[in-house]
Scaffold this motif. Structure first.
Motif, PDB file in Angstrom:
ATOM      1  N   ASP A 284      -5.681  65.311  50.272  1.00 14.57           N
ATOM      2  CA  ASP A 284      -5.895  66.377  51.352  1.00 14.57           C
ATOM      3  C   ASP A 284      -5.282  67.649  50.561  1.00 14.57           C
ATOM      4  O   ASP A 284      -4.748  67.370  49.337  1.00 14.57           O
ATOM      5  CB  ASP A 284      -4.622  66.148  52.426  1.00 14.57           C
ATOM      6  CG  ASP A 284      -5.122  65.146  53.287  1.00 14.57           C
ATOM      7  OD1 ASP A 284      -5.928  64.585  53.516  1.00 14.57           O
ATOM      8  OD2 ASP A 284      -3.973  64.513  53.694  1.00 14.57           O
TER       9      ASP A 284
ATOM     10  N   PHE B  65     -10.733  64.024  54.293  1.00 15.05           N
ATOM     11  CA  PHE B  65      -9.315  64.662  53.894  1.00 15.05           C
ATOM     12  C   PHE B  65      -9.229  66.006  54.433  1.00 15.05           C
ATOM     13  O   PHE B  65      -9.919  66.574  55.039  1.00 15.05           O
ATOM     14  CB  PHE B  65      -9.623  65.062  52.535  1.00 15.05           C
ATOM     15  CG  PHE B  65      -9.816  63.615  51.460  1.00 15.05           C
ATOM     16  CD1 PHE B  65      -8.635  63.114  51.218  1.00 15.05           C
ATOM     17  CD2 PHE B  65     -11.077  63.253  50.927  1.00 15.05           C
ATOM     18  CE1 PHE B  65      -8.931  61.807  50.296  1.00 15.05           C
ATOM     19  CE2 PHE B  65     -11.117  62.208  50.188  1.00 15.05           C
ATOM     20  CZ  PHE B  65     -10.089  61.611  49.849  1.00 15.05           C
ATOM     21  N   GLN B  66      -7.895  66.274  54.680  1.00 11.78           N
ATOM     22  CA  GLN B  66      -7.437  67.309  55.384  1.00 11.78           C
ATOM     23  C   GLN B  66      -7.701  68.583  54.551  1.00 11.78           C
ATOM     24  O   GLN B  66      -7.206  68.344  53.254  1.00 11.78           O
ATOM     25  CB  GLN B  66      -6.187  67.540  56.031  1.00 11.78           C
ATOM     26  CG  GLN B  66      -5.697  68.420  56.738  1.00 11.78           C
ATOM     27  CD  GLN B  66      -4.330  68.243  57.308  1.00 11.78           C
ATOM     28  OE1 GLN B  66      -3.418  67.698  56.662  1.00 11.78           O
ATOM     29  NE2 GLN B  66      -3.998  68.945  58.551  1.00 11.78           N
TER      30      GLN B  66
END
Length: 196
Positions: free
Chosen positions: A68, A134-135
């Motif tokens: 992330d 993914f953030q």
């Protein structure tokens, strides 16, 4: 007879060429005061070691990140050596803290040229990164030019935390040309279907 006294050490030389050295161990230590470094007052001329920052062609490094990420888009508060308020993107992997620092000469949210194109490209790669699960958090921030410039030097003492402390969210600073910058930012976020 000659008598010299330097910082508590006295040397006495008399005419018989005998040397008498005495050291005063009871002297008080001088207090040393260290002035805190204020990042806004550091002069760029004193910086020597420029970091190796990334440019437009290295945007594709984002595709190799497996974490992330937080993306800071540091925007110059004042135009400097350019018709635009330039942007220094900084990408931080949330797990490892690894930082990717891009040079501000390659990015902008104004005009129609390479700076805007590179900013659009970075957002395109961020969208691809979010599609992998993914953030991706994006934080556009207006910051002091001196801090932004100094952050590019290893020996400036300016850290990412200094930039964050002395910045204003773009959302909270929409006056004059920043109204247009905010509008352009929103258009790119919408174009690349990124959430804020």
């Amino acid at each position: 007879m000659v008598n010299l006294n330097l910082n508590g050490i006295s040397n006495t030389v008399n005419e018989n060429n005998f040397l008498n050295v005495s050291v005063n161990l009871n002297r008080k230590k001088e207090k040393q005061t260290i002035e805190p470094v204020v990042p806004g007052l550091i002069e760029l001329a004193t910086f020597k070691d420029r970091k190796t920052t990334l440019g437009g062609p290295e945007i594709e490094l984002i595709d190799k990140i497996k974490d992330d990420i937080i993306v800071y888009l540091f925007i110059q508060k004042n135009k400097e050596h350019s018709a635009w308020n330039l942007i220094a993107p900084v990408i931080v992997e949330r797990g490892s803290g690894k930082t990717y620092q891009y040079h501000y000469n390659y990015f902008a949210l104004e005009g129609t040229g390479g700076g805007l194109s590179n900013t659009s490209s970075i957002l395109y790669h961020l969208k691809k990164h979010s599609e992998k699960g993914f953030q991706v958090l994006i934080a556009p921030k207006i910051t002091n030019n001196l801090l932004m410039n100094g952050f590019e030097y290893a020996d400036s003492g300016i850290k990412l935390s200094d930039l964050l402390e002395d910045s204003i969210d773009l959302h909270n600073y929409r006056k004059d040309s920043f109204e247009w910058i905010y509008k352009q930012y929103q258009e790119l976020i919408t174009k690349h279907r990124l959430e804020e």
